[in-house]
Motif scaffolding. Structure first.
Motif, PDB file in Angstrom:
ATOM      1  N   SER A  37       0.862  -1.175   0.000  1.00  0.00           N
ATOM      2  CA  SER A  37       0.000   0.000   0.000  1.00  0.00           C
ATOM      3  C   SER A  37       0.903   1.231   0.000  1.00  0.00           C
ATOM      4  CB  SER A  37      -0.901   0.014   1.232  1.00  0.00           C
ATOM      5  OG  SER A  37      -1.688  -1.166   1.288  1.00  0.00           O
ATOM      6  N   LEU A  38       0.499   2.260  -0.769  1.00  0.00           N
ATOM      7  CA  LEU A  38       1.344   3.433  -0.930  1.00  0.00           C
ATOM      8  C   LEU A  38       0.556   4.716  -0.677  1.00  0.00           C
ATOM      9  CD1 LEU A  38       2.054   1.259  -3.477  1.00  0.00           C
ATOM     10  CD2 LEU A  38       4.004   2.808  -3.623  1.00  0.00           C
ATOM     11  N   GLY A  39       1.186   5.637   0.059  1.00  0.00           N
ATOM     12  CA  GLY A  39       0.624   6.965   0.279  1.00  0.00           C
ATOM     13  C   GLY A  39       1.578   8.014  -0.250  1.00  0.00           C
ATOM     14  N   VAL A  40       1.047   9.054  -0.886  1.00  0.00           N
ATOM     15  CA  VAL A  40       1.873  10.072  -1.523  1.00  0.00           C
ATOM     16  C   VAL A  40       1.454  11.453  -1.023  1.00  0.00           C
ATOM     17  CG1 VAL A  40       2.785  10.933  -3.719  1.00  0.00           C
ATOM     18  CG2 VAL A  40       1.900   8.582  -3.570  1.00  0.00           C
ATOM     19  N   SER A  41       2.443  12.327  -0.799  1.00  0.00           N
ATOM     20  CA  SER A  41       2.149  13.698  -0.391  1.00  0.00           C
ATOM     21  C   SER A  41       3.146  14.652  -1.040  1.00  0.00           C
ATOM     22  CB  SER A  41       2.204  13.843   1.133  1.00  0.00           C
ATOM     23  OG  SER A  41       3.524  13.618   1.603  1.00  0.00           O
ATOM     24  N   TYR A  42       2.849  15.945  -0.924  1.00  0.00           N
ATOM     25  CA  TYR A  42       3.684  16.984  -1.530  1.00  0.00           C
ATOM     26  C   TYR A  42       3.976  18.055  -0.488  1.00  0.00           C
ATOM     27  CZ  TYR A  42       4.886  21.134  -4.268  1.00  0.00           C
ATOM     28  OH  TYR A  42       5.508  22.265  -4.763  1.00  0.00           O
ATOM     29  N   GLY A  43       5.224  18.536  -0.464  1.00  0.00           N
ATOM     30  CA  GLY A  43       5.612  19.592   0.459  1.00  0.00           C
ATOM     31  C   GLY A  43       6.184  20.785  -0.280  1.00  0.00           C
ATOM     32  N   LYS A  44       5.699  21.974   0.058  1.00  0.00           N
ATOM     33  CA  LYS A  44       6.208  23.207  -0.542  1.00  0.00           C
ATOM     34  C   LYS A  44       7.571  23.553   0.057  1.00  0.00           C
ATOM     35  CE  LYS A  44       1.599  25.203  -1.266  1.00  0.00           C
ATOM     36  NZ  LYS A  44       0.694  26.343  -0.940  1.00  0.00           N
ATOM     37  N   PRO A  45       8.336  24.402  -0.626  1.00  0.00           N
ATOM     38  CA  PRO A  45       9.614  24.847  -0.043  1.00  0.00           C
ATOM     39  C   PRO A  45       9.395  25.502   1.321  1.00  0.00           C
ATOM     40  CG  PRO A  45       9.444  25.529  -2.343  1.00  0.00           C
ATOM     41  CD  PRO A  45       8.092  24.985  -1.963  1.00  0.00           C
ATOM     42  N   GLY A  46      10.208  25.141   2.281  1.00  0.00           N
ATOM     43  CA  GLY A  46      10.092  25.706   3.608  1.00  0.00           C
ATOM     44  C   GLY A  46       9.164  24.941   4.529  1.00  0.00           C
TER      45      GLY A  46
END
Length: 236
Positions: free
Chosen positions: A199-208
């Motif tokens: 099972s896979l979870g994906v996320s995104y993080g902005k700079p900082g």
């Protein structure tokens, strides 16, 4: 501190006597010859001692260089062991967290969290040595479907992260989908009788942004994937 006068005391005495002989004009040729021979003997002895000192110095320098090389190699080995998982050779928990945090300081990043489905059942049925081989086989499968810029880390047990610097969420989902599809396409070589899925979870993080936020979002997506039946990709 070395007393140079004492170190070369005998040579200094011979040199002084030779100078005294050279200053006299009434000595016989035999006296001059004896003084010259004595000076020559001491000069040869001084050359031999100097050569031995140079040889010892060269050996000491070679030994020092060898020890320095061993120390550098040992330091590299210790640094590697401190930052890598001993079973899979990917980044360990502390190292991957640090890499994620450092990446977010300089730019955006996406994160994939992968958890092997029903891994306890594999350990129970086939034993922990087989479980270790499955983990290594799965890491190889992940590496085969990750871009060169990716950093793979083992958070613990059967849970892994894939750091994708400067990736958009949509692009990271594509990478996660490729890993997921590969696991469903064919069994791992170490366990050919059945599929090993994840099972896979994906996320995104902005700079900082920070590690905790990026990880927690991916972990929440992973929970959604498990809650909806496992063996699937979810993102947040």
């Amino acid at each position: 501190m070395i007393d140079l006068h004492e170190l070369f005391r005998e040579e200094s005495e011979v040199l002084t006597r030779s100078q005294d002989v050279a200053a006299q004009t009434t000595l016989s040729a035999e006296d001059y010859r004896d003084a010259l021979l004595m000076l020559n003997r001491h000069y040869q002895r001084l050359m031999r001692e100097t050569w031995r000192m140079i040889s010892r110095s060269d050996r000491a320098e070679r030994e020092l260089n060898r020890v320095n090389e061993q120390l550098q190699q040992l330091a590299q080995e210790l640094e590697y062991k401190a930052s890598h998982d001993p079973l899979t050779a990917v980044w360990n928990r502390g190292a991957i967290i640090q890499r994620i945090s450092n990446t977010l300081i300089h730019g955006p990043a996406a994160l994939i969290i992968l958890d092997i489905d029903h891994f306890k059942k594999i350990n129970d049925e086939y034993g922990h040595p087989m479980g270790d081989r499955v983990i290594c086989g799965l890491v190889s499968r992940i590496q085969a479907h990750c871009p060169d810029a990716a950093s793979i880390g083992r958070i613990g047990g059967e849970e892994f992260t894939v750091l994708l610097p400067h990736y958009r969420l949509s692009d990271a989902v594509i990478v996660a989908g490729a890993i997921h599809a590969s696991l469903n396409a064919s069994p791992l070589a170490v366990l050919p009788g059945q599929l090993v899925t994840a099972s896979l979870g994906v996320s995104y993080g902005k700079p900082g942004s920070d590690f905790e936020t990026l990880y927690n979002n991916a972990d929440a997506a992973l929970y959604d994937a498990k809650h909806h039946g496992r063996n699937r990709v979810f993102f947040r």
